[in-house]
Design a protein around this motif. Structure first.
Motif, short mmCIF file in Angstrom:
data_model
loop_
_atom_site.label_atom_id
_atom_site.label_comp_id
_atom_site.label_asym_id
_atom_site.label_seq_id
_atom_site.Cartn_x
_atom_site.Cartn_y
_atom_site.Cartn_z
N ARG A 21 38.36 55.68 27.72
CA ARG A 21 38.60 54.86 26.64
C ARG A 21 38.14 55.68 25.35
NH1 ARG A 21 40.06 49.45 25.76
NH2 ARG A 21 39.88 49.03 23.53
N ALA A 22 36.92 56.28 25.70
CA ALA A 22 36.01 56.92 24.70
C ALA A 22 36.54 58.42 24.36
CB ALA A 22 34.62 57.19 25.17
N GLY A 23 37.73 58.61 25.12
CA GLY A 23 38.45 59.97 25.04
C GLY A 23 37.64 61.20 25.36
N LEU A 24 36.85 61.17 26.44
CA LEU A 24 35.92 62.12 26.99
C LEU A 24 36.53 62.56 28.31
CD1 LEU A 24 32.69 60.26 26.04
CD2 LEU A 24 33.42 62.62 24.69
N ARG A 53 25.11 49.64 21.16
CA ARG A 53 25.89 48.53 21.87
C ARG A 53 26.92 47.84 20.92
NH1 ARG A 53 26.59 43.79 24.00
NH2 ARG A 53 26.38 43.32 26.33
N ASP A 54 26.58 47.61 19.60
CA ASP A 54 27.38 47.04 18.48
C ASP A 54 28.69 47.96 18.33
OD1 ASP A 54 25.53 44.95 18.42
OD2 ASP A 54 24.78 45.76 16.29
N GLU A 58 32.46 46.63 19.48
CA GLU A 58 33.84 46.70 18.73
C GLU A 58 34.69 47.59 19.26
OE1 GLU A 58 34.37 45.21 15.65
OE2 GLU A 58 32.50 44.21 16.22
N ALA A 59 34.57 48.81 19.89
CA ALA A 59 35.28 49.42 20.63
C ALA A 59 36.21 48.77 21.77
CB ALA A 59 34.66 50.93 21.18
N PHE A 60 35.43 48.02 22.37
CA PHE A 60 36.35 47.14 23.41
C PHE A 60 37.21 46.25 22.71
CE2 PHE A 60 32.41 47.91 26.63
CZ PHE A 60 33.32 48.51 27.55
N SER A 69 46.90 49.52 24.30
CA SER A 69 46.30 48.31 23.69
C SER A 69 45.65 47.77 24.69
CB SER A 69 47.19 47.56 22.99
OG SER A 69 48.18 47.12 23.91
N THR A 70 45.44 48.25 26.17
CA THR A 70 44.55 47.30 27.18
C THR A 70 43.17 47.49 26.85
OG1 THR A 70 44.55 49.36 28.48
CG2 THR A 70 46.49 47.74 29.00
N ARG A 71 42.52 46.64 27.26
CA ARG A 71 41.07 46.27 27.06
C ARG A 71 40.26 46.66 28.49
NH1 ARG A 71 40.48 41.41 22.86
NH2 ARG A 71 41.80 42.27 21.33
N ILE A 72 39.42 47.19 28.65
CA ILE A 72 38.53 47.29 29.49
C ILE A 72 37.59 46.17 29.78
CG2 ILE A 72 36.92 48.80 31.01
CD1 ILE A 72 37.99 51.18 29.29
N PRO A 73 37.65 45.18 30.82
CA PRO A 73 36.88 44.14 30.92
C PRO A 73 35.17 44.65 31.43
CG PRO A 73 38.27 44.30 32.92
CD PRO A 73 38.70 45.41 31.93
N GLU A 74 34.41 43.92 30.72
CA GLU A 74 33.11 44.35 31.11
C GLU A 74 32.91 43.86 32.57
OE1 GLU A 74 29.77 43.46 28.57
OE2 GLU A 74 30.91 43.47 26.90
N ALA A 75 32.03 44.74 33.43
CA ALA A 75 31.92 44.37 34.85
C ALA A 75 30.97 43.00 34.91
CB ALA A 75 31.19 45.43 35.53
N THR A 76 31.27 42.07 35.66
CA THR A 76 30.12 41.22 35.87
C THR A 76 29.81 41.12 37.28
OG1 THR A 76 32.31 39.97 37.04
CG2 THR A 76 31.89 39.61 34.64
#
Length: 77
Positions: A21-24, A53-54, A58-60, A69-76
């Motif tokens: 996602r970060a292009g790395l 963190r902010d 925003e990146a998520f 356009s898919t979003r990576i869900p935060e791990a729970t």
């Protein structure tokens, strides 16, 4: 596969997704690890930690850098 191994595999998958996602994906592994080690040293209550963190929050919300356009869900936990 045990529940612990499944949880660990999912965590690695999600973390890998963050790198994508970060292009790395083409970044040097030592560079990535060095950057992560520096981030790990930040005090969670510091303004720099909150600022980064902010940016991540925003990146998520935004479309992925590769146009996906898919979003990576935060791990729970």
């Amino acid at each position: 596969m045990t529940a612990d191994r499944k949880r660990e595999a999912r965590e690695k998958f999600l973390l890998g997704g963050i790198v994508v996602r970060a292009g790395l994906t083409k970044a040097d592994r030592a560079f990535l690890l060095g950057g992560l080690l520096e981030l790990a040293r930040l005090d969670p209550s510091s303004s720099e930690h909150r600022r980064l963190r902010d940016i991540g929050e925003e990146a998520f919300k935004a479309p992925a850098l590769d146009g996906d356009s898919t979003r990576i869900p935060e791990a729970t936990e």
